[in-house]
Design a protein around this motif. Structure first.
Motif, short mmCIF file in Angstrom:
data_model
loop_
_atom_site.label_atom_id
_atom_site.label_comp_id
_atom_site.label_asym_id
_atom_site.label_seq_id
_atom_site.Cartn_x
_atom_site.Cartn_y
_atom_site.Cartn_z
N TRP A 111 0.91 -1.38 0.16
CA TRP A 111 -0.09 -0.05 0.09
C TRP A 111 0.95 1.13 0.06
O TRP A 111 0.38 2.42 0.33
N ASP A 112 2.18 1.18 -0.06
CA ASP A 112 2.95 2.21 -0.06
C ASP A 112 4.40 1.98 -0.59
O ASP A 112 4.73 0.71 -0.61
N GLU A 113 5.29 2.98 -0.87
CA GLU A 113 6.47 2.57 -1.67
C GLU A 113 7.39 1.86 -0.58
O GLU A 113 8.10 0.79 -1.07
N ASP A 137 -0.84 7.32 -8.81
CA ASP A 137 0.20 7.25 -10.03
C ASP A 137 1.47 6.90 -9.37
O ASP A 137 2.18 6.05 -10.03
N ASP A 138 1.99 7.75 -8.27
CA ASP A 138 3.36 7.32 -7.92
C ASP A 138 3.60 6.19 -7.33
O ASP A 138 4.42 5.64 -7.67
N LEU A 139 2.56 5.46 -6.69
CA LEU A 139 2.65 4.11 -6.45
C LEU A 139 2.83 3.13 -7.38
O LEU A 139 3.47 2.15 -7.42
N LEU A 140 1.95 3.43 -8.60
CA LEU A 140 1.65 2.65 -9.69
C LEU A 140 3.32 2.59 -10.33
O LEU A 140 3.87 1.45 -10.70
N ARG A 141 3.98 3.74 -10.70
CA ARG A 141 5.26 3.96 -11.23
C ARG A 141 6.34 3.20 -10.21
O ARG A 141 7.27 2.47 -10.75
N TYR A 142 6.07 3.29 -8.97
CA TYR A 142 7.19 2.72 -8.22
C TYR A 142 7.17 1.07 -8.33
O TYR A 142 8.20 0.48 -8.20
N HIS A 143 5.93 0.43 -8.03
CA HIS A 143 5.65 -0.77 -8.45
C HIS A 143 6.36 -1.12 -9.78
O HIS A 143 6.84 -2.21 -9.77
N ARG A 144 5.99 -0.24 -10.92
CA ARG A 144 6.52 -0.71 -12.15
C ARG A 144 8.09 -1.01 -12.12
O ARG A 144 8.65 -1.66 -12.90
N ARG A 145 8.80 -0.11 -11.42
CA ARG A 145 10.35 -0.10 -11.41
C ARG A 145 10.86 -1.30 -11.02
O ARG A 145 11.76 -1.68 -10.98
N SER A 146 9.99 -2.36 -10.27
CA SER A 146 10.54 -3.60 -9.74
C SER A 146 10.71 -4.50 -10.98
O SER A 146 11.25 -5.69 -10.64
N GLY A 170 1.63 0.71 -18.18
CA GLY A 170 1.67 -0.27 -19.59
C GLY A 170 1.11 -1.43 -19.28
O GLY A 170 0.75 -1.90 -18.29
N ASP A 171 0.77 -2.04 -20.56
CA ASP A 171 0.14 -3.44 -20.40
C ASP A 171 1.05 -4.46 -20.74
O ASP A 171 0.54 -5.73 -20.89
N ASP A 172 2.44 -4.30 -20.39
CA ASP A 172 3.43 -5.42 -20.38
C ASP A 172 3.43 -6.09 -19.16
O ASP A 172 3.40 -5.25 -18.11
#
Length: 298
Positions: A111-113, A137-146, A170-172
């Protein structure tokens, strides 16, 4: 074409066996022994993975919210409750070891970075993002960096909001979960037909996260094309805890896994066949036989 996503050693998507998740969430009530029993129940039922929830309490909740009076097993405030339900590093090390021993996957909704960073040390096969976080959005982007596969729940969200979240992520390596964010959910508000719409609209694997009472509608979700099904699991629906009533007991989750995979076998390939097992019936019951007969072995 619907993309497939690899979760651990399993492909998830069209023409793949349904991936079943037993969500433990906070149903462990802060007790590691209960968590182990729930993991064991999920494993015996044939689930592919179990899921927890991870929060940095002081980040996710305001000081005002944490200070609100709330009688609970851990104290007298909402903060006492939220902190009491959070496992620490030692607890998760034990959970990781137990799941590896049983060879069942495990991951968490973060639920958080800071919680994403915390869970990353265990190298989960994927991350789950809760419906409540879809607009963060920030949390979504942070997840995607993983660079891990992402499972995103879409409860209490409009199509425009989901469109934006998919644009951010992104849809990948993305799986969307149709869900209704009430606990338990009313049958008439499950809107299972939306599974097909989401699949056509986004072209990514679509799953179903159910919070309803009973199993029939979760099975129906799989029949309608959900490639992933998630249900909360509990030892006893009468136990203390906010999510217990919307959860499934061990015998129930075992029946659900069994029935989903039975239906998968029954679905076939959609092409009309005459099976070898029908030939004796043809000879017995049909007065006029046709020469245009192609027999398919079962």
């Amino acid at each position: 074409m619907i993309k497939t996503v690899k979760i651990g050693n399993r492909l998830v998507g069209e023409d793949q066996p349904c991936y079943v998740i037993a969500e433990i969430g906070i149903n462990h009530n802060g007790d590691l022994d209960i968590a182990r029993k729930l993991i064991s129940a999920a494993h015996l039922a044939g689930c592919d993975a179990v899921k927890f929830q991870k929060r940095t309490v002081e980040v996710v909740y305001t000081a005002e919210e944490l200070a609100k009076p709330r009688e609970n097993p851990f104290g007298t405030t909402n903060g006492d409750l939220k902190r009491g339900l959070e496992f620490n590093h030692k607890d998760y090390v034990a959970i990781d070891e137990f799941c590896r021993t049983l060879k069942i996957g495990w991951f968490a909704s973060c639920w958080d970075e800071a919680s994403v960073d915390f869970m990353a040390q265990f190298d989960p096969p994927c991350f789950k993002i809760a419906s409540a976080s879809l607009t963060d959005d920030d949390l979504l982007r942070y997840h995607r960096r993983s660079r891990k596969p992402i499972i995103l729940s879409t409860g209490m969200s409009t199509l425009d909001q989901i469109d934006h979240a998919v644009e951010v992520l992104g849809d990948d390596n993305l799986i969307l979960m149709h869900t209704t964010s009430t606990y338990p959910s009313k049958t008439e508000e499950l809107n299972l037909s939306c599974i097909r719409h989401l699949k056509e609209h986004y072209g990514v694997p679509i799953g179903y996260s159910g919070h309803e009472v009973g199993l029939q509608t979760s099975l129906a979700a799989a029949v309608l094309g959900a490639c992933m099904v998630e249900r909360h699991i509990t030892l006893d629906r009468a136990m203390w805890g906010s999510d217990q009533a919307a959860s499934v007991e061990p015998n129930g989750i075992a029946r659900l896994v069994r029935d989903i995979h039975t239906v998968e076998k029954a679905m076939g390939d959609g092409i009309k066949h005459v099976f070898e097992s029908e030939v004796p019936i043809i000879k017995k019951l049909r007065r006029v036989d046709s020469q245009h007969l192609r027999v398919v072995a079962a």
